[in-house]
Design an enzyme around this catalytic site. Structure first.
Site, PDB file in Angstrom:
ATOM      1  N   LYS A   1       9.170   8.557  -7.997  1.00 33.95           N
ATOM      2  CA  LYS A   1       9.334   7.099  -7.945  1.00 33.95           C
ATOM      3  C   LYS A   1      10.680   6.839  -8.610  1.00 33.95           C
ATOM      4  O   LYS A   1      10.802   6.896  -9.826  1.00 33.95           O
ATOM      5  CB  LYS A   1       8.190   6.415  -8.701  1.00 33.95           C
ATOM      6  CG  LYS A   1       8.252   4.908  -8.681  1.00 33.95           C
ATOM      7  CD  LYS A   1       7.697   4.351  -7.405  1.00 33.95           C
ATOM      8  CE  LYS A   1       7.642   2.827  -7.468  1.00 33.95           C
ATOM      9  NZ  LYS A   1       7.062   2.248  -6.284  1.00 33.95           N
TER      10      LYS A   1
ATOM     11  N   GLY B   1       9.548   4.336  -2.642  1.00 40.46           N
ATOM     12  CA  GLY B   1      10.477   3.282  -3.032  1.00 40.46           C
ATOM     13  C   GLY B   1       9.794   2.125  -3.734  1.00 40.46           C
ATOM     14  O   GLY B   1       8.575   1.996  -3.758  1.00 40.46           O
TER      15      GLY B   1
ATOM     16  N   THR C   1       1.863   3.102  -2.440  1.00 39.76           N
ATOM     17  CA  THR C   1       1.355   4.082  -3.394  1.00 39.76           C
ATOM     18  C   THR C   1       0.102   4.769  -2.863  1.00 39.76           C
ATOM     19  O   THR C   1      -0.047   5.987  -2.999  1.00 39.76           O
ATOM     20  CB  THR C   1       1.070   3.413  -4.754  1.00 39.76           C
ATOM     21  OG1 THR C   1       2.283   2.822  -5.219  1.00 39.76           O
ATOM     22  CG2 THR C   1       0.572   4.415  -5.776  1.00 39.76           C
ATOM     23  N   VAL C   2      -0.773   4.036  -2.230  1.00 42.59           N
ATOM     24  CA  VAL C   2      -1.997   4.623  -1.672  1.00 42.59           C
ATOM     25  C   VAL C   2      -1.654   5.581  -0.537  1.00 42.59           C
ATOM     26  O   VAL C   2      -2.214   6.684  -0.437  1.00 42.59           O
ATOM     27  CB  VAL C   2      -2.972   3.518  -1.208  1.00 42.59           C
ATOM     28  CG1 VAL C   2      -4.158   4.110  -0.461  1.00 42.59           C
ATOM     29  CG2 VAL C   2      -3.441   2.694  -2.400  1.00 42.59           C
TER      30      VAL C   2
ATOM     31  N   GLY D   1       0.776  -1.231   0.000  1.00 37.67           N
ATOM     32  CA  GLY D   1       0.000   0.000   0.000  1.00 37.67           C
ATOM     33  C   GLY D   1       0.808   1.281   0.000  1.00 37.67           C
ATOM     34  O   GLY D   1       0.281   2.352   0.310  1.00 37.67           O
TER      35      GLY D   1
ATOM     36  N   GLY E   1       9.496  -1.900  -3.662  1.00 37.30           N
ATOM     37  CA  GLY E   1       9.741  -2.992  -2.728  1.00 37.30           C
ATOM     38  C   GLY E   1       9.981  -2.466  -1.331  1.00 37.30           C
ATOM     39  O   GLY E   1       9.270  -1.590  -0.851  1.00 37.30           O
TER      40      GLY E   1
END
Length: 162
Positions: A37, A110, A16-17, A14, A112
């Site tokens: 990113k 990041g 990105t959220v 999660g 991973g």
């Protein structure tokens, strides 16, 4: 510099959220926000990636994906397998620094986890956070191994003075 590094205990937890939520809050309060990113893996040309999702969720257009590799591997490995040069830690830190000079906040998401290798020299997201002198937010998801993975990530941060 006001940067926040967002990492997780792995892929799909999660990040990105959470990055989008923080970015949206700052953006809605009229702060100049950029999202970076450093490397997107597991996404091929023309496919939507994390920065696209952040843009769609928040309306933030100041998004930067510095490298994209189709293989779902650590960025350094994915770059090598695709025949591209891996993201360089010093170049990345300089680019984020330039962005931060004219933004209120730069969110760095990041790929991973914290210790995934980004460049051929073995630099990780933790190394980037140290160079940026940025706080690190760790995102986790409930599941098998969450407590252990989170404890290991926090231990790695503490060991590096982050």
């Amino acid at each position: 510099m006001t940067a926040l590094v967002v990492t997780g205990t792995g892929t799909g937890v999660g990040k990105t959220v959470v990055t989008a939520a923080i970015g949206a809050l700052a953006h809605d309060r009229h702060h100049a926000v950029a999202v970076v990113k450093p490397a997107q893996t597991g996404v091929g040309p023309g496919e939507l990636g994390d920065v696209d999702l952040v843009r769609d969720l928040t309306g933030i257009t100041d998004v930067h994906e510095l490298a994209r590799y189709p293989d779902p591997l650590a960025p350094a490995t994915a770059a090598r397998r695709s025949g591209h040069r891996a993201v360089d830690l010093d170049e990345l830190a300089a680019r984020i620094g330039t962005l931060a000079d004219s933004r209120d906040l730069v969110l760095v998401e990041g790929a991973g986890g914290l210790l995934v290798r980004y460049d051929a020299g073995g630099a990780t997201l933790a190394d980037l956070a140290r160079v940026l002198r940025a706080p690190v937010l760790v995102v986790t998801a409930a599941g098998l191994g969450t407590l252990n993975d989170t404890a290991l990530t926090l231990e790695a941060l503490a060991h590096r003075g982050l």
